[in-house]
Every structure is written in structure tokens, then in C-alpha cells.
Scaffold this motif. Structure first.
Motif, PDB file in Angstrom:
ATOM      1  N   GLU A  75       0.085 -71.808  -1.876  1.00  0.00           N
ATOM      2  CA  GLU A  75       1.236 -72.022  -2.839  1.00  0.00           C
ATOM      3  C   GLU A  75       1.480 -73.611  -3.240  1.00  0.00           C
ATOM      4  O   GLU A  75       1.486 -73.858  -4.520  1.00  0.00           O
ATOM      5  CB  GLU A  75       2.532 -71.501  -2.617  1.00  0.00           C
ATOM      6  N   ALA A  96      -1.532 -74.492  -5.568  1.00  0.00           N
ATOM      7  CA  ALA A  96      -1.372 -73.876  -6.999  1.00  0.00           C
ATOM      8  C   ALA A  96      -0.324 -74.749  -7.683  1.00  0.00           C
ATOM      9  O   ALA A  96      -0.585 -74.988  -9.040  1.00  0.00           O
ATOM     10  CB  ALA A  96      -1.035 -72.359  -6.878  1.00  0.00           C
ATOM     11  N   ALA A 125      -0.895 -76.513 -11.371  1.00  0.00           N
ATOM     12  CA  ALA A 125      -0.298 -76.004 -12.609  1.00  0.00           C
ATOM     13  C   ALA A 125       0.462 -77.218 -12.946  1.00  0.00           C
ATOM     14  O   ALA A 125       0.663 -77.458 -14.345  1.00  0.00           O
ATOM     15  CB  ALA A 125       0.480 -75.044 -12.173  1.00  0.00           C
ATOM     16  N   LYS A 180      -4.640 -74.149 -15.711  1.00  0.00           N
ATOM     17  CA  LYS A 180      -3.993 -72.903 -15.570  1.00  0.00           C
ATOM     18  C   LYS A 180      -4.154 -72.060 -14.542  1.00  0.00           C
ATOM     19  O   LYS A 180      -5.563 -71.697 -14.127  1.00  0.00           O
ATOM     20  CB  LYS A 180      -4.425 -72.061 -16.897  1.00  0.00           C
ATOM     21  N   ILE A 181      -3.381 -71.584 -13.653  1.00  0.00           N
ATOM     22  CA  ILE A 181      -3.816 -70.502 -12.487  1.00  0.00           C
ATOM     23  C   ILE A 181      -3.717 -69.215 -12.977  1.00  0.00           C
ATOM     24  O   ILE A 181      -2.771 -68.457 -13.720  1.00  0.00           O
ATOM     25  CB  ILE A 181      -2.537 -70.779 -11.391  1.00  0.00           C
ATOM     26  N   THR A 182      -4.916 -68.436 -12.752  1.00  0.00           N
ATOM     27  CA  THR A 182      -5.130 -67.400 -13.405  1.00  0.00           C
ATOM     28  C   THR A 182      -5.352 -66.309 -12.341  1.00  0.00           C
ATOM     29  O   THR A 182      -5.743 -66.634 -11.231  1.00  0.00           O
ATOM     30  CB  THR A 182      -6.382 -67.183 -14.168  1.00  0.00           C
ATOM     31  N   GLU A 183      -4.953 -64.889 -12.546  1.00  0.00           N
ATOM     32  CA  GLU A 183      -5.105 -63.918 -11.487  1.00  0.00           C
ATOM     33  C   GLU A 183      -6.615 -63.314 -11.966  1.00  0.00           C
ATOM     34  O   GLU A 183      -6.879 -62.361 -11.011  1.00  0.00           O
ATOM     35  CB  GLU A 183      -4.045 -62.871 -11.489  1.00  0.00           C
ATOM     36  N   ILE A 242       3.870 -72.929  -6.349  1.00  0.00           N
ATOM     37  CA  ILE A 242       4.175 -71.677  -7.074  1.00  0.00           C
ATOM     38  C   ILE A 242       4.250 -70.820  -5.863  1.00  0.00           C
ATOM     39  O   ILE A 242       3.248 -70.278  -5.401  1.00  0.00           O
ATOM     40  CB  ILE A 242       2.757 -71.308  -8.165  1.00  0.00           C
ATOM     41  N   LYS A 267       4.279 -67.108  -4.223  1.00  0.00           N
ATOM     42  CA  LYS A 267       3.810 -65.885  -4.517  1.00  0.00           C
ATOM     43  C   LYS A 267       4.724 -64.853  -4.836  1.00  0.00           C
ATOM     44  O   LYS A 267       4.653 -63.988  -5.902  1.00  0.00           O
ATOM     45  CB  LYS A 267       2.999 -65.334  -3.307  1.00  0.00           C
ATOM     46  N   ARG A 269       8.150 -65.725 -12.084  1.00  0.00           N
ATOM     47  CA  ARG A 269       6.865 -65.560 -11.504  1.00  0.00           C
ATOM     48  C   ARG A 269       5.778 -66.386 -11.979  1.00  0.00           C
ATOM     49  O   ARG A 269       5.609 -66.328 -13.359  1.00  0.00           O
ATOM     50  CB  ARG A 269       6.622 -63.975 -11.323  1.00  0.00           C
ATOM     51  N   GLY A 270       5.102 -67.180 -11.335  1.00  0.00           N
ATOM     52  CA  GLY A 270       4.265 -68.069 -11.791  1.00  0.00           C
ATOM     53  C   GLY A 270       4.738 -69.367 -12.225  1.00  0.00           C
ATOM     54  O   GLY A 270       3.996 -70.387 -12.458  1.00  0.00           O
ATOM     55  N   GLU A 271       6.044 -69.752 -12.147  1.00  0.00           N
ATOM     56  CA  GLU A 271       6.769 -70.911 -12.441  1.00  0.00           C
ATOM     57  C   GLU A 271       6.615 -71.756 -11.436  1.00  0.00           C
ATOM     58  O   GLU A 271       6.783 -71.491 -10.224  1.00  0.00           O
ATOM     59  CB  GLU A 271       8.121 -70.726 -12.709  1.00  0.00           C
TER      60      GLU A 271
END
Length: 602
Positions: free
Chosen positions: A80, A83, A87, A92-95, A198, A200, A507-509
Motif C-alpha cells: 500500500e 502504491a 501514484a 497510474k496504478i492499474t488493476e 493507497i 486496499k 477507493r484508489g485515492e
């Protein structure tokens, strides 16, 4: 042919110019009426080229990164943090792994299957021509393994430098940072706790209170990676908890390789930390303790029982026993006997009625006989642990247990299967049907059919998917139970309790971005490809200064001032300019920004 003659002897060639001749400055000013011809160019095409980097651009900060983490909650917390930093610097953190330009693989070294998954992921990334950065306990413990050659590695205590490693990897360099954090020669717990991250799950904050341990278990590979005990100061942990609640977190997990050993290296203790933490937990939020080994909890039993009675602390404790045979425990070097484990469990069950005790068991440790295994079976049948982690023994390379005489693979599988059958022979929650419980809702179930909540004893309760429940305390009636869960129906006239905390992040912030940090980043948080080349250089320079400021806090950074900076690897990395000239002490990183603006990197 007549000879030439001069009446006057010249001492210098400049004497040939007479006073009547025009001077150089006169000739310069006489050109003021000359109008230069301007070359016309395709302005539209020029602007397009200026604003769009080439397709093969290696400008750091514009790539997509996929992060995969295996293992414990400590490892997840590290993931975390990495990430969040990436960011914050514009990546850009991608899934979606296939869309990513770089894979960041955060590994676990506890068991062979976890490392096998890690190795297979590396192979897949190489087949797909992805850039790769490796993290976690596997490369930290054994960085010279053949399948790690030529790949960038970020050490478990160096996660605050992940941006540098990623940038250099994208440029095509191989970077390895495996050192330890120290202050005046004393080992620190690791990277700072106030770094961006970030989560989870935006409602759950994982806080590592220490790294490493005091044991030397013969089967453990994690010790090779995390090392000896190093604890964070209490005030830093409390500050991190406060920040988390300000960002909408309603549940905190304390994690480490052994939470019970916390503070022994800094003259403190786990109860001392917990009493400080409960002071800042807002009403409606909860704290969950991580794993603790029996030796280090024995001397704090009275205090721990009081803390586990606190209404904002889950009555839950994870205490690994590993085996119920003293002979096996001695070979494991676990530093306790079965009687010690029973004393801890019996005391807490008596003082904290209903407490959930989770434990671990290893089946087929070298030298384990049938009688040894039967003693473990009797322990499970006696205590009927509601949460039991059964592991088949895997010899880890470099550990003493790997050199011992091994139990046949078929015997290990049979014992693992037998213990699993016993564990599934009882239902720990049947007697709770009909009870009314207050639960905290924090996530969605794997099948997406329910929300997942936990009661006072950290037992899992599934509730209907009502969006108003998420992050709230809800009162429910238990109407069904399974092996690992209960189902609850919200009470019709009960109020949904809202914890006295802020609205959670999306989420993702990225969390932990202070106004000062945002101001430093400037426009880099926006999309870099749509800015001009000048702005991109400005952004890259700003990121360089941020890194230099962060590194300067750790050690005196020596650089050389020259007309231009040439980017080359230095001490195995490419994060600092290598140059020749007079060495100076960096006191004002702003000077570096000024030089970078005047002389952009080649």
C-alpha cells in the motif's frame, strides 16, 4: 620589379588602422537597419510534437504500474505504501496486468508455493516484455538467485525509495537497494510511517509496529529478510493512527512478525503502546491485534486481558503454537513449551469470556513422529480453535530445518489432511444463533452477495448489502451459522451507528498527501503527456528535488557542481547525477532545481 618600401616602421599590426577608419562598434551600430528573415514553420505540427511525447518515450511518471502482493498483512502494508508513493508522483496504478508498463511484484518467502507463484509471475512478465521491479522477503533474503539476475530489487526497509527504483527501471537500468535504515548505528523499524499510501480497503489501516523478531526458528526464512527486532516509537504509531481516523478509517490492524515482542529494543512494551492507542480511537472504530508468540505475551497477561476488554479493541488474539509436542518445539527452537501456550490461552479465556484465539500448526516438521502428531491432534480436539491455519511443512533453502532429515512427503500430506478433517468436524458458531450482536461493516464478500462485518470477538458476520451500512456499526440478529461465518439480519428498529470520524477516502485515492506535499508536486499530479516539454522538464526537476530532500534527511548527500549533469548509475543506482569537478555539501536542494532548469538532463 620595383621594390616596395615603407617610410614608417610599424610596431604592431593594429597600427595599420588609421584614425579615419571606422571602429568595430561603429560597424556594429551601422547594421541596425538590417532585418533578419524569419523562417516559417508549421505551427500546428510543432505544437502537436511539443505536447505529445514520442511513442517510445521513457519519461518517468507517465507509465501504468500493476502491483501484486503475496503474504502477510505486513507485506500488504508495504504494498500500500509503495502504491501510494508511485501514484503521488504521477504513475497510474492499474488493476489490469496486461495494460501495465511495469509490474511491481511484492513477494512472500514463508512457504514454497508462494515463492513459486512469485517466480512464475516474473517469467510471465518477461514473456510479455514488461519492466519488472521486485520487492518483499524473497529477493531481500536471497538476492543472488538465478531467476532474479538482472532485475531491479527494492528492499523491505527501502520502500520509501520505490519511485527512484521504478524510474531507473523504466529507463532500462537495473537497480538494487537492499540496505537497512539506521539512526546513529541503531537499526530502525523501516521506512517512515507518514508516507503516502493507497489502502486496499479505505476503511482499514494496517500499521506495522515493528519489523523483525527476537526468535531464531529453524524453519523460518522471513528472519533472513526482516532481521532482528526493530520497533517504531510510540508517538509515531499514535500519530499514524490519528491520521488514519482523519481519513475515514474505522478499523486498524496492528501487524508485525511478532507484535508481542514490540518495544523490547527501545525500552517499551506492547501494553504501553496499546494504552496510548486506545486513547485516540474514536467511538465506533475498532482495533485488531496481530500475531504474537507465546514467550513474549506471558509476562503481560494481566495487562493484555484488560486491554482486550476495552470496548474499542477486538477480543481476538493470534497465538501460533505450531506443534503440541515439546520435542518438536525444541527442534523448531520456539523457546516455549506446550504448557506455556496452554497457560496463555486458559488465562485469556478465563479473563476475557468469548475471546477468539487463532493459532497455526505445521504438519510434518523434520523428526515429527506419529506420537508427536497425535499430541497436536489432542490439542485441537481440546480447544476447538475457531480459526486454525494448517500448514504442511516446506523446507526453505538456507534454513537449518532444510538440512534435517525430512518426513516423507506422503506422510506430511496425510497428517495435513487428517488435521483438516478434525478442524472441520465441529462448528464453532452454532450456539450463537438467536443472539443479538453489534457488528462493524468494513467490506464486501468474495461472491459479492453480502457485506462482511465483524462482532466484538472478530467473528465474521454476513449482512445484507445495504450501502448505508458500510463503515458503520449495525445491530443484527444472528439467524444462521457456518464453519467460518454467521449471518445476521439488521434489527428493524435499531439505529445505524456512525463512528465519529471523517468521510473515508475513495477507493484508489492516495492518503497522507498533506497540503505541503501537494504544493511541492504542483502540476505533476495532472496528466503529464498533455503538458508541454518545458513543463515536463520542470515536473521532472521538481520530482528530483523531492527525492533529494528526502534522501538528505537520511545522510549527507555529496554532489558535484558542473555546467551539465550526466545521468549515469552511481553505487548501483541511477538516481543521482554523476559529474566531475569540485565536491560540495548539499545544503539547499533548491540549487539543484535551478541548475536542472538551466541545464536539463541529457
Amino acid at each position: 620589379m620595383p621594390s616596395a618600401s615603407c617610410d614608417t616602421f610599424l610596431n604592431d599590426i593594429e597600427d595599420i588602422v588609421s584614425q579615419e577608419d571606422s571602429k568595430p562598434q561603429d560597424r556594429h551600430f551601422s547594421r541596425k537597419h538590417v532585418v533578419p528573415k524569419v523562417r516559417r514553420r508549421n505551427t500546428q505540427k510543432y505544437l502537436q510534437e511539443e505536447n505529445s511525447p514520442p511513442s517510445d518515450s521513457t519519461i518517468p511518471g507517465i507509465q501504468k504500474i500493476w502491483i501484486r502482493t503475496w503474504g502477510c498483512s505486513h507485506n500488504n502494508s508495504d504494498g500500500e505504501y509503495m502504491a501510494g508513493q508511485l501514484a503521488a508522483y504521477g504513475y497510474k496504478i492499474t488493476e489490469n496486468a496486461s495494460d501495465a508498463d511495469l509490474w511491481l511484484l511484492n513477494s512472500c518467502t514463508v512457504k514454497n508455493p508462494a515463492e513459486d507463484h512469485f517466480r512464475n509471475s516474473i517469467k510471465k512478465a518477461q514473456e510479455e516484455n514488461k519492466k519488472i521491479v521486485l520487492a518483499g522477503c524473497v529477493p531481500q533474503a536471497q538476492p543472488r538467485q538465478d531467476y532474479l539476475k538482472g532485475l531491479s530489487i527494492i528492499g523491505v526497509q527501502q520502500i520509501d525509495r520505490v519511485v527512484e527504483v521504478v524510474e531507473e527501471t523504466i529507463k532500462g537500468h537495473s537497480v538494487r537497494l537492499l540496505g537497512q535504515k539506521k539512526d546513529n548505528g541503531k537499526r530502525l523499524g523501516g521506512a517512515r510511517l507518514d508516507l503516502p499510501k493507497i489502502r486496499k480497503n479505505p476503511l482499514i489501516e494496517i500499521i506495522s509496529i515493528n519489523t523483525g523478531c527476537l526468535n531464531a526458528c529453524t524453519y523460518c526464512k522471513t528472519k533472513h529478510a526482516r532481521g532482528n527486532l526493530a520497533s517504531y516509537p510510540i508517538d509515531e504509531l499514535v500519530d499514524r493512527a490519528k491520521q488514519s481516523f482523519q481519513e475515514g478509517v474505522c478499523e486498524i490492524w496492528l501487524t508485525s512478525e511478532d507484535t508481542g515482542a514490540y518495544g523490547r529494543d527501545i525500552g517499551s512494551s506492547l501494553p504501553a503502546l496499546l494504552w496510548k492507542l486506545v486513547e485516540v480511537i474514536p467511538e465506533g472504530a475498532m482495533l485488531r491485534l496481530g500475531m504474537t508468540n507465546p514467550p513474549y505475551i506471558l509476562e503481560h497477561l494481566e495487562e493484555m486481558a484488560k486491554i482486550l476488554h476495552h470496548p474499542r479493541v477486538y477480543a481476538f488474539l493470534h497465538i501460533p503454537v505450531q506443534s503440541a509436542s515439546d520435542t518438536v518445539l525444541m527442534e523448531m527452537k520456539r523457546e516455549y513449551c506446550v504448557a506455556d501456550f496452554k497457560r496463555v490461552v486458559d488465562f485469556l479465556k478465563d479473563k476475557v469470556p468469548g475471546i477468539t484465539i487463532a493459532t497455526d500448526i505445521i504438519c510434518g516438521f523434520p523428526g515429527e513422529t506419529d506420537q508427536d502428531f497425535q499430541e497436536t491432534v489432542k490439542l485441537v480436539e481440546e480447544y476447538k480453535f475457531p480459526s486454525l491455519f494448517i500448514n504442511q511443512f516446506y523446507p526453505r533453502p538456507g534454513t537449518p530445518a532444510a538440512k534435517m532429515e525430512q518426513v516423507p512427503a506422503q506422510v506430511k500430506k496425510q497428517r495435513t489432511k487428517e488435521l483438516s478433517r478434525i478442524f472441520h468436524s465441529y462448528n464453532p458458531y452454532d450456539h450463537k444463533i438467536g443472539q443479538r450482536q453489534q457488528v462493524l461493516v468494513t467490506e464486501e464478500s468474495f461472491d459479492s452477495k453480502f457485506y462482511v462485518a465483524h462482532n466484538r470477538f472478530y467473528e465474521q458476520v454476513l449482512v445484507p448489502k445495504n450501502p448505508t451500512f458500510m463503515g458503520k456499526m449495525v445491530e443484527v440478529d444472528i439467524y444462521e451459522s457456518g464453519k467460518h461465518f454467521m449471518k445476521g439480519q439488521p434489527v428493524s428498529d435499531a439505529k445505524v451507528y456512525t463512528p465519529s470520524i471523517s468521510k473515508p477516502l475513495a477507493r484508489g485515492e492516495v492518503s497522507g498527501l498533506t497540503e505541503e506535499f501537494r504544493n511541492r508536486l504542483g502540476n505533476h499530479l495532472n496528466s503529464v503527456p498533455h503538458t508541454s516539454a518545458a513543463n515536463r522538464r520542470e515536473s521532472a526537476s521538481s520530482r528530483m528535488v523531492l527525492r533529494l530532500q528526502r534522501l538528505h534527511q537520511d545522510f549527507a548527500l555529496k554532489i558535484c557542481v558542473t555546467e551539465k549533469f550526466i545521468w549515469k548509475p552511481v553505487f548501483g543506482t541511477s538516481v543521482l547525477p554523476e559529474c566531475t569537478g569540485r565536491a560540495c555539501q548539499l545544503k539547499d536542494p533548491g540549487n539543484i532545481l535551478k541548475n536542472l532548469r538551466n541545464h536539463p538532463p541529457l
